[in-house]
Design a protein around this motif. Sequence first.
Motif, PDB file in Angstrom:
ATOM      1  N   VAL A 112       0.812  -1.219   0.000  1.00 36.21           N
ATOM      2  CA  VAL A 112       0.000   0.000   0.000  1.00 36.21           C
ATOM      3  C   VAL A 112       0.846   1.270   0.000  1.00 36.21           C
ATOM      4  O   VAL A 112       0.289   2.380  -0.063  1.00 36.21           O
ATOM      5  N   LYS A 113       2.159   1.141   0.072  1.00 31.10           N
ATOM      6  CA  LYS A 113       3.023   2.312   0.160  1.00 31.10           C
ATOM      7  C   LYS A 113       2.820   3.309  -0.979  1.00 31.10           C
ATOM      8  O   LYS A 113       2.815   4.528  -0.743  1.00 31.10           O
ATOM      9  N   PRO A 114       2.639   2.877  -2.258  1.00 31.43           N
ATOM     10  CA  PRO A 114       2.478   3.862  -3.341  1.00 31.43           C
ATOM     11  C   PRO A 114       1.265   4.764  -3.185  1.00 31.43           C
ATOM     12  O   PRO A 114       1.251   5.876  -3.731  1.00 31.43           O
ATOM     13  N   THR A 115       0.238   4.326  -2.463  1.00 27.56           N
ATOM     14  CA  THR A 115      -0.950   5.164  -2.263  1.00 27.56           C
ATOM     15  C   THR A 115      -1.079   5.647  -0.824  1.00 27.56           C
ATOM     16  O   THR A 115      -1.609   6.729  -0.573  1.00 27.56           O
ATOM     17  N   PHE A 116      -0.598   4.861   0.123  1.00 26.45           N
ATOM     18  CA  PHE A 116      -0.764   5.203   1.536  1.00 26.45           C
ATOM     19  C   PHE A 116       0.090   6.399   1.929  1.00 26.45           C
ATOM     20  O   PHE A 116      -0.377   7.285   2.660  1.00 26.45           O
ATOM     21  N   ALA A 119      -1.288   9.611   0.511  1.00 27.59           N
ATOM     22  CA  ALA A 119      -2.495   9.955   1.273  1.00 27.59           C
ATOM     23  C   ALA A 119      -2.126  10.667   2.567  1.00 27.59           C
ATOM     24  O   ALA A 119      -2.801  11.626   2.979  1.00 27.59           O
ATOM     25  N   GLY A 120      -1.046  10.224   3.215  1.00 25.18           N
ATOM     26  CA  GLY A 120      -0.589  10.895   4.428  1.00 25.18           C
ATOM     27  C   GLY A 120      -0.129  12.316   4.167  1.00 25.18           C
ATOM     28  O   GLY A 120      -0.379  13.223   4.989  1.00 25.18           O
ATOM     29  N   ILE A 121       0.535  12.526   3.033  1.00 23.73           N
ATOM     30  CA  ILE A 121       0.974  13.885   2.687  1.00 23.73           C
ATOM     31  C   ILE A 121      -0.235  14.791   2.461  1.00 23.73           C
ATOM     32  O   ILE A 121      -0.270  15.938   2.926  1.00 23.73           O
ATOM     33  N   GLN A 177      -8.992  10.934   0.638  1.00 21.99           N
ATOM     34  CA  GLN A 177     -10.027   9.900   0.690  1.00 21.99           C
ATOM     35  C   GLN A 177      -9.877   8.908  -0.454  1.00 21.99           C
ATOM     36  O   GLN A 177     -10.002   7.687  -0.244  1.00 21.99           O
ATOM     37  N   LEU A 178      -9.605   9.406  -1.662  1.00 20.90           N
ATOM     38  CA  LEU A 178      -9.433   8.506  -2.802  1.00 20.90           C
ATOM     39  C   LEU A 178      -8.243   7.573  -2.590  1.00 20.90           C
ATOM     40  O   LEU A 178      -8.351   6.350  -2.776  1.00 20.90           O
ATOM     41  N   LEU A 179      -7.099   8.131  -2.206  1.00 18.75           N
ATOM     42  CA  LEU A 179      -5.906   7.305  -2.014  1.00 18.75           C
ATOM     43  C   LEU A 179      -6.085   6.325  -0.859  1.00 18.75           C
ATOM     44  O   LEU A 179      -5.581   5.192  -0.912  1.00 18.75           O
ATOM     45  N   SER A 180      -6.803   6.723   0.179  1.00 15.30           N
ATOM     46  CA  SER A 180      -7.054   5.817   1.297  1.00 15.30           C
ATOM     47  C   SER A 180      -7.938   4.660   0.866  1.00 15.30           C
ATOM     48  O   SER A 180      -7.696   3.501   1.240  1.00 15.30           O
ATOM     49  N   TYR A 181      -8.973   4.956   0.079  1.00 15.01           N
ATOM     50  CA  TYR A 181      -9.834   3.893  -0.428  1.00 15.01           C
ATOM     51  C   TYR A 181      -9.049   2.957  -1.346  1.00 15.01           C
ATOM     52  O   TYR A 181      -9.245   1.730  -1.314  1.00 15.01           O
TER      53      TYR A 181
END
Length: 369
Positions: A112-116, A119-121, A177-181
């Motif tokens: 999940v690193k490429p999106t997680f 998302a944090g940023i 929200q998109l990246l978390s989903y």
Amino acid sequence: MMCKASEVVTGKRDVKSRLPWPEDPDSTITRCCSIYSRWTYSYMNRIFRKGALQKRDKSKGAQLTQNDLYQNPKDDQAALLNEKFWTVYNEQKRQATRNNYDHFLRTLFILVKPTFVPAGICQLVALTCQLSVPMCIMKLLQAIESNHGSIVPKTLPYVLAIFFLSIMNALCTHRYQLLSYQSGIVLRTAITCAIYEQSLKLSPKGRSGGLTSGNVTNLVATDTQKFFEVMHEAHQIWSCPLAILIVVILLFVLIGPSCLVGAAILIGLVPLSKRVAHIIVKIRKQRVAVADERIEIVSAMLQDIKITKLNNYEDQFEKRVQDARMRELEFIKREQSVWGMTLVLRVITPVLASFFTFATYVLSSEDNM
């Protein structure tokens, strides 16, 4: 012939007629997908337009179908995620220095690193904007009160700052929200494929350790969904304490030590929330055990349906299933009742903190009235 786990999860569908996901790096649409389109999702407008037009045009060609949707992102496809999961998992398992399950968690993070991480940023930027807007409003009000002439020159920068901060907050929040989903979908898909593939490889001796069809069904239907839900709230672990810390510091500068009362209330309710969470976990474990029992009864009946019919066992199976379902519903009611308490705590905590903070501020000195 044994099918692959990814085929079990996704099935075989003809998606050649569907357009690729616009945000895929090698997508032909990506070249036309500007930064504006990515952050405002305007590439979805064609689907919305056709969906709106189908109310007026009832012909078959005007109706919105599955072929009008985009393909799944390439990085989220089940076959690719399943292969990547086992590759990373085996590599992490070889590098593990101790016999523990840390390599499993590291595998999930790598997936999940490429999106997680992005998302944090986005969450950090959104949090910064949310905390900056009240400060700009305060400066705006001070500029209005202190200026007796034309207020436009001094107030215009604050107005523009509030406007741009609000826009940035909205964009980053929706992107988060998109990246978390997407992170949740990656985890759910990868773990589902891994469960199916591992269950297909198990020998009868391996299944004798208590692994039943009910266990597998619950793992796929319930436990993987929890990973999906956790991803959407995972960044709250660091963003909420950071927001509380910054707000307390700002309030300490503005109103003095009175703000520590509200901070103490927020910190004091943490053990209560933790206790409630432990109760929910305990009830959920009991509910899952009953759900496993119910699913196992249904599976046994369906697998030996001929014997069930010949011996007229339908009523007995129905009674056992209903009994298990009633016990499961009791646990669900208890779980939802406790979950309702957490929602009440979530709503009432900031209200109580604000009330006691400002009450202490007012009562501490007559000059604060």
